[in-house]
Design an enzyme around this catalytic site. Sequence first.
Site, PDB file in Angstrom:
ATOM      1  N   LYS A   1       0.850  -1.067   0.006  1.00  0.00           N
ATOM      2  CA  LYS A   1      -0.020   0.030   0.038  1.00  0.00           C
ATOM      3  C   LYS A   1       0.955   1.255  -0.022  1.00  0.00           C
ATOM      4  CE  LYS A   1      -4.431  -2.149   1.666  1.00  0.00           C
ATOM      5  NZ  LYS A   1      -4.482  -2.648   3.141  1.00  0.00           N
TER       6      LYS A   1
ATOM      7  N   LYS B   1      -7.188  -8.829 -12.684  1.00  0.00           N
ATOM      8  CA  LYS B   1      -7.912  -9.215 -11.514  1.00  0.00           C
ATOM      9  C   LYS B   1      -8.994  -8.671 -11.175  1.00  0.00           C
ATOM     10  CE  LYS B   1      -6.735  -9.989  -6.602  1.00  0.00           C
ATOM     11  NZ  LYS B   1      -6.843 -10.493  -5.532  1.00  0.00           N
TER      12      LYS B   1
ATOM     13  N   LYS C   1     -11.973  -3.771  -6.539  1.00  0.00           N
ATOM     14  CA  LYS C   1     -12.645  -2.479  -6.699  1.00  0.00           C
ATOM     15  C   LYS C   1     -11.634  -1.356  -7.087  1.00  0.00           C
ATOM     16  CE  LYS C   1     -12.537  -0.742  -2.601  1.00  0.00           C
ATOM     17  NZ  LYS C   1     -11.869   0.475  -2.311  1.00  0.00           N
TER      18      LYS C   1
END
Length: 322
Positions: A111, A190, A193
């Site tokens: 992240k 893939k 969201k």
Amino acid sequence: MSRVLSGIQPSGTLHIANYFAMMKPMIRFQEEHDLFCFIVNYHALTSVNDGNELRNNTMEAALDFLALGLDPEKSYFWVQSDIPEVTELTWILSCNTSLGLLERSHSYKDKVAKGIVPNAGLYTYPVLMAADILLYNAEIIPVGKDQKQHIEITRDIAERFNNQFGNIFVLPEPLISDDIAVIPGIDGQKMSKSYNNTINIFEDEKTLKKKIMKIVTDSTPVEDPKDPEKCNIFALYKLFADNDKIEILRDKYIKGGTGYGEVKKELFELILEYFKPYKNRREELKNDIGEVYNILKKGAQKTREVAVETLDQVKKAVGISY
Ligand code: TRP
């Protein structure tokens, strides 16, 4: 009968990859296992900073689960934040978790690498997840590959705690289902969201059609043979069709003469049909939202009994209760 536990983040509208990878298998576990299934809104708070959005997503996720067949009588079903013991346990575990362990978290590092400016909650995310699991003495944790390390961290935390304070926590095992291949989104990556390529479970008909028509394919002409294993439409079709239908379509691909447009229409019909009964059920629940709040409240009450028992033991062991 084992105690199976997993949670889903209400950080967006739930899509068909969430359904096949997590929700559907979880709902099945309620028949033969002691199922603990919850909506992890405290985890979502690490990335959602709009109150209405988080509140809304949480209720929508609850509706989705109930509509899809999660039975609150056969399982423990709740919203994470309805059990305050989980945040208490998180603090206690934090004081027994080395920074080094959290620094090795792939999910955190990924992240940060993506440019997300991390808050402290994102950093201690694995400790909250460990508390989620250990508070309920869960044995089996069905998760995607990306969560495997979080279960390892949970085991490390539990082992260290047990060594220090006595055998309180059950060491959980991850259950990673390899048979669910990566589910492609409409762009072939893939489904996620964050890639903006999802087909949502309860998509309205028009949007569903539009999204399916947009699924990326190669440019093999209609009359030519096609490779089903390399086709995004086929990969999605396989999730919804029975074996006979899959074989028929596979033959059509190999023979040639079937265009992608035609297959997309079939996929559209199939998805519509598949979710239709659940959609009706969802409408009913939505019209009786007071009952849904009741279900969640009752679910939390029932689950909390388990939580309180574990937390009591933990507090005694570490010397917080006096
Ligand atoms: N981190 C998990 C995910 O993003 C969600 C989660 C939170 C979870 N607590 C959990 C999963 C406990 C399993 C068990 O997918």
